[in-house]
Design a protein around this motif. Sequence first.
Motif, PDB file in Angstrom:
ATOM      1  N   SER A   1      -8.030   7.642  -2.468  1.00  0.00           N
ATOM      2  CA  SER A   1      -8.515   6.828  -1.357  1.00  0.00           C
ATOM      3  C   SER A   1      -8.204   7.566  -0.060  1.00  0.00           C
ATOM      4  N   LEU A   2      -9.113   7.413   0.877  1.00  0.00           N
ATOM      5  CA  LEU A   2      -8.942   8.087   2.162  1.00  0.00           C
ATOM      6  C   LEU A   2      -8.187   7.164   3.104  1.00  0.00           C
ATOM      7  N   GLN A   3      -7.211   7.702   3.811  1.00  0.00           N
ATOM      8  CA  GLN A   3      -6.368   6.894   4.698  1.00  0.00           C
ATOM      9  C   GLN A   3      -6.291   7.517   6.085  1.00  0.00           C
ATOM     10  N   HIS A   4      -5.955   6.683   7.052  1.00  0.00           N
ATOM     11  CA  HIS A   4      -5.828   7.159   8.442  1.00  0.00           C
ATOM     12  C   HIS A   4      -4.559   6.602   9.060  1.00  0.00           C
TER      13      HIS A   4
ATOM     14  N   TRP B   1     -12.677  14.668  -2.621  1.00  0.00           N
ATOM     15  CA  TRP B   1     -12.597  13.343  -3.266  1.00  0.00           C
ATOM     16  C   TRP B   1     -13.428  13.368  -4.556  1.00  0.00           C
TER      17      TRP B   1
ATOM     18  N   LYS C   1     -18.598  -3.688  -5.291  1.00  0.00           N
ATOM     19  CA  LYS C   1     -19.052  -3.514  -3.911  1.00  0.00           C
ATOM     20  C   LYS C   1     -20.423  -4.124  -3.713  1.00  0.00           C
TER      21      LYS C   1
ATOM     22  N   LYS D   1       0.837  -1.206   0.000  1.00  0.00           N
ATOM     23  CA  LYS D   1       0.000   0.000   0.000  1.00  0.00           C
ATOM     24  C   LYS D   1       0.873   1.259   0.000  1.00  0.00           C
TER      25      LYS D   1
END
Length: 128
Positions: free
Chosen positions: A73-76, A62, A113, A12
């Motif tokens: 893509s959203l990441q944390h 986004w 999905k 990733k």
Amino acid sequence: MPADLWAPTEQKLTGFQNSYGTVLFYEDPEVVKGLQKQWALFADKFPQWSEHTNAMHAHVLWTALEQDGLGASLQHYNPLIDQGICKTWGISPEWELKAQLVFGKPTGQPDEKTFQPLEDRLKIFRGQ
Ligand SMILES: Cc1cc2nc3c(=O)[nH]c(=O)nc-3n(C[C@H](O)[C@H](O)[C@H](O)COP(=O)(O)O)c2cc1C
């Protein structure tokens, strides 16, 4: 990070390195505190609304990136990355990092999905 989980994470991270950039979403707790003082009646709600605001910003950016043909893509990775970022770019350590939107050229299609039935999640009521 446990060793057996490292391989997919490394993959990733390589993907992120190949991206064009990352939008970092912060909230300034001082501003939230000011609003809590200003609107004492709703003081307990402002931290939650601050999170909502941040999510709205993430969503609209986004969408805008996608409309321009980019993928995101959203990441944390916060709080792991917080100190390093503050040091590298001179960001106030008082600011709270909420999310990271990594964007770049899409290299494939999103996975298919599945969703819960819409009628369980969306209720529409019509007036008489
Ligand atoms: C609110 C939100 C938070 C997310 N946080 C993460 C995250 O921390 N790490 C991650 O790998 N993907 C995270 N994702 C998922 C990816 O950003 C991306 O949406 C996903 O890889 C694409 O699949 P999707 O169509 O299910 O969103 C998050 C997505 C959303 C909407």
